[in-house]
Design a protein around this motif. Structure first.
Motif, PDB file in Angstrom:
ATOM      1  N   LYS A  11      38.891 -11.809  32.391  1.00  0.00           N
ATOM      2  CA  LYS A  11      38.780 -12.559  31.147  1.00  0.00           C
ATOM      3  C   LYS A  11      39.873 -13.626  31.101  1.00  0.00           C
ATOM      4  O   LYS A  11      40.935 -13.461  31.687  1.00  0.00           O
ATOM      5  N   ARG A  12      39.613 -14.688  30.374  1.00  0.00           N
ATOM      6  CA  ARG A  12      40.615 -15.747  30.229  1.00  0.00           C
ATOM      7  C   ARG A  12      41.754 -15.256  29.358  1.00  0.00           C
ATOM      8  O   ARG A  12      41.553 -14.520  28.405  1.00  0.00           O
ATOM      9  N   GLN A  13      42.963 -15.673  29.724  1.00  0.00           N
ATOM     10  CA  GLN A  13      44.110 -15.360  28.889  1.00  0.00           C
ATOM     11  C   GLN A  13      44.832 -16.666  28.575  1.00  0.00           C
ATOM     12  O   GLN A  13      44.751 -17.618  29.334  1.00  0.00           O
ATOM     13  N   SER A  14      45.542 -16.721  27.477  1.00  0.00           N
ATOM     14  CA  SER A  14      46.210 -17.944  27.079  1.00  0.00           C
ATOM     15  C   SER A  14      47.682 -17.892  27.457  1.00  0.00           C
ATOM     16  O   SER A  14      48.220 -16.838  27.774  1.00  0.00           O
ATOM     17  N   ALA A  15      48.320 -19.054  27.404  1.00  0.00           N
ATOM     18  CA  ALA A  15      49.734 -19.148  27.710  1.00  0.00           C
ATOM     19  C   ALA A  15      50.520 -18.682  26.491  1.00  0.00           C
ATOM     20  O   ALA A  15      50.717 -19.413  25.540  1.00  0.00           O
ATOM     21  N   VAL A  16      50.957 -17.444  26.504  1.00  0.00           N
ATOM     22  CA  VAL A  16      51.746 -16.877  25.421  1.00  0.00           C
ATOM     23  C   VAL A  16      52.974 -16.216  26.019  1.00  0.00           C
ATOM     24  O   VAL A  16      52.927 -15.676  27.127  1.00  0.00           O
ATOM     25  N   PRO A  17      54.086 -16.255  25.291  1.00  0.00           N
ATOM     26  CA  PRO A  17      55.279 -15.582  25.791  1.00  0.00           C
ATOM     27  C   PRO A  17      55.020 -14.087  25.920  1.00  0.00           C
ATOM     28  O   PRO A  17      54.304 -13.488  25.128  1.00  0.00           O
ATOM     29  N   GLY A  18      55.592 -13.495  26.924  1.00  0.00           N
ATOM     30  CA  GLY A  18      55.429 -12.063  27.117  1.00  0.00           C
ATOM     31  C   GLY A  18      55.972 -11.652  28.473  1.00  0.00           C
ATOM     32  O   GLY A  18      56.436 -12.500  29.242  1.00  0.00           O
ATOM     33  N   PRO A  19      55.925 -10.389  28.750  1.00  0.00           N
ATOM     34  CA  PRO A  19      56.445  -9.912  30.026  1.00  0.00           C
ATOM     35  C   PRO A  19      55.593 -10.412  31.193  1.00  0.00           C
ATOM     36  O   PRO A  19      54.407 -10.673  31.049  1.00  0.00           O
ATOM     37  N   ILE A  20      56.220 -10.542  32.340  1.00  0.00           N
ATOM     38  CA  ILE A  20      55.504 -10.923  33.548  1.00  0.00           C
ATOM     39  C   ILE A  20      54.747  -9.705  34.050  1.00  0.00           C
ATOM     40  O   ILE A  20      55.314  -8.625  34.209  1.00  0.00           O
ATOM     41  N   VAL A  21      53.456  -9.877  34.267  1.00  0.00           N
ATOM     42  CA  VAL A  21      52.595  -8.794  34.713  1.00  0.00           C
ATOM     43  C   VAL A  21      52.109  -9.122  36.116  1.00  0.00           C
ATOM     44  O   VAL A  21      51.691 -10.241  36.381  1.00  0.00           O
ATOM     45  N   GLN A  22      52.207  -8.162  36.999  1.00  0.00           N
ATOM     46  CA  GLN A  22      51.713  -8.370  38.357  1.00  0.00           C
ATOM     47  C   GLN A  22      50.699  -7.296  38.707  1.00  0.00           C
ATOM     48  O   GLN A  22      50.678  -6.229  38.116  1.00  0.00           O
ATOM     49  N   VAL A  23      49.845  -7.612  39.667  1.00  0.00           N
ATOM     50  CA  VAL A  23      48.858  -6.653  40.152  1.00  0.00           C
ATOM     51  C   VAL A  23      49.432  -5.974  41.383  1.00  0.00           C
ATOM     52  O   VAL A  23      49.932  -6.629  42.293  1.00  0.00           O
ATOM     53  N   THR A  24      49.392  -4.646  41.376  1.00  0.00           N
ATOM     54  CA  THR A  24      49.869  -3.832  42.488  1.00  0.00           C
ATOM     55  C   THR A  24      48.727  -2.938  42.949  1.00  0.00           C
ATOM     56  O   THR A  24      47.987  -2.400  42.128  1.00  0.00           O
ATOM     57  N   ARG A  25      48.583  -2.802  44.267  1.00  0.00           N
ATOM     58  CA  ARG A  25      47.548  -1.921  44.819  1.00  0.00           C
ATOM     59  C   ARG A  25      48.217  -0.792  45.587  1.00  0.00           C
ATOM     60  O   ARG A  25      49.179  -1.014  46.312  1.00  0.00           O
ATOM     61  N   LEU A  26      47.685   0.409  45.413  1.00  0.00           N
ATOM     62  CA  LEU A  26      48.160   1.596  46.129  1.00  0.00           C
ATOM     63  C   LEU A  26      47.022   2.208  46.924  1.00  0.00           C
ATOM     64  O   LEU A  26      45.903   2.306  46.420  1.00  0.00           O
ATOM     65  N   ALA A  27      47.305   2.645  48.132  1.00  0.00           N
ATOM     66  CA  ALA A  27      46.366   3.482  48.882  1.00  0.00           C
ATOM     67  C   ALA A  27      46.672   4.910  48.457  1.00  0.00           C
ATOM     68  O   ALA A  27      47.835   5.331  48.440  1.00  0.00           O
ATOM     69  N   ILE A  28      45.653   5.669  48.081  1.00  0.00           N
ATOM     70  CA  ILE A  28      45.819   7.050  47.630  1.00  0.00           C
ATOM     71  C   ILE A  28      45.116   7.960  48.621  1.00  0.00           C
ATOM     72  O   ILE A  28      43.919   7.813  48.862  1.00  0.00           O
ATOM     73  N   ASP A  29      45.839   8.915  49.169  1.00  0.00           N
ATOM     74  CA  ASP A  29      45.265   9.885  50.106  1.00  0.00           C
ATOM     75  C   ASP A  29      45.176  11.257  49.457  1.00  0.00           C
ATOM     76  O   ASP A  29      46.053  11.647  48.696  1.00  0.00           O
ATOM     77  N   GLY A  30      44.102  11.974  49.768  1.00  0.00           N
ATOM     78  CA  GLY A  30      43.937  13.349  49.307  1.00  0.00           C
ATOM     79  C   GLY A  30      42.927  13.533  48.197  1.00  0.00           C
ATOM     80  O   GLY A  30      42.606  14.658  47.842  1.00  0.00           O
ATOM     81  N   MET A  31      42.417  12.456  47.624  1.00  0.00           N
ATOM     82  CA  MET A  31      41.418  12.597  46.560  1.00  0.00           C
ATOM     83  C   MET A  31      40.077  12.963  47.187  1.00  0.00           C
ATOM     84  O   MET A  31      39.674  12.363  48.183  1.00  0.00           O
ATOM     85  N   THR A  32      39.406  13.945  46.598  1.00  0.00           N
ATOM     86  CA  THR A  32      38.124  14.383  47.140  1.00  0.00           C
ATOM     87  C   THR A  32      36.977  14.300  46.134  1.00  0.00           C
ATOM     88  O   THR A  32      35.826  14.471  46.524  1.00  0.00           O
TER      89      THR A  32
END
Length: 109
Positions: A11-32
């Motif tokens: 979705k579109r987001q506007s330029a507003v003050p706020g915390p810096i948000v980043q996307v992080t990806r994790l590989a998860i092992d053991g889920m069945t």
């Protein structure tokens, strides 16, 4: 300050003050099973600074929107649920195509 662009859900987001948000990806092992992925998602969502967590069982991956959360904190949250995790970088795949989760549910032994 956040910049104008698309957020985690496209979705579109506007330029507003706020915390810096980043996307992080994790590989998860053991889920069945789906229960496993739900537990991991809940654990990651409960970490302070995680704005959104989505876990994909088949891909063996979690995708998160985070505000300055150390990688070790995210990995520890997953480990506390009995699974292992590592940070994915770039276009790295969480698991080879021939390694998909077993069909047996973790709750059934």
């Amino acid at each position: 300050m956040q910049t104008t662009g698309q957020d985690f859900d496209g979705k579109r987001q506007s330029a507003v003050p706020g915390p810096i948000v980043q996307v992080t990806r994790l590989a998860i092992d053991g889920m069945t099973c789906e229960s496993c992925s739900e537990r991991v998602e809940q654990a990651l969502s409960s970490v302070p600074g995680v704005r959104h967590a989505r876990v994909d069982l088949l891909a063996g991956q979690a995708t998160l929107q985070v505000e300055a959360v150390p990688s070790d904190t995210l990995i520890a949250a997953v480990a506390n649920e009995g699974y292992s995790a590592r940070i994915l970088t770039g276009l790295e795949s969480p698991r080879p195509e021939n390694q998909r989760p077993a069909r047996r549910c973790c709750e059934n032994g």
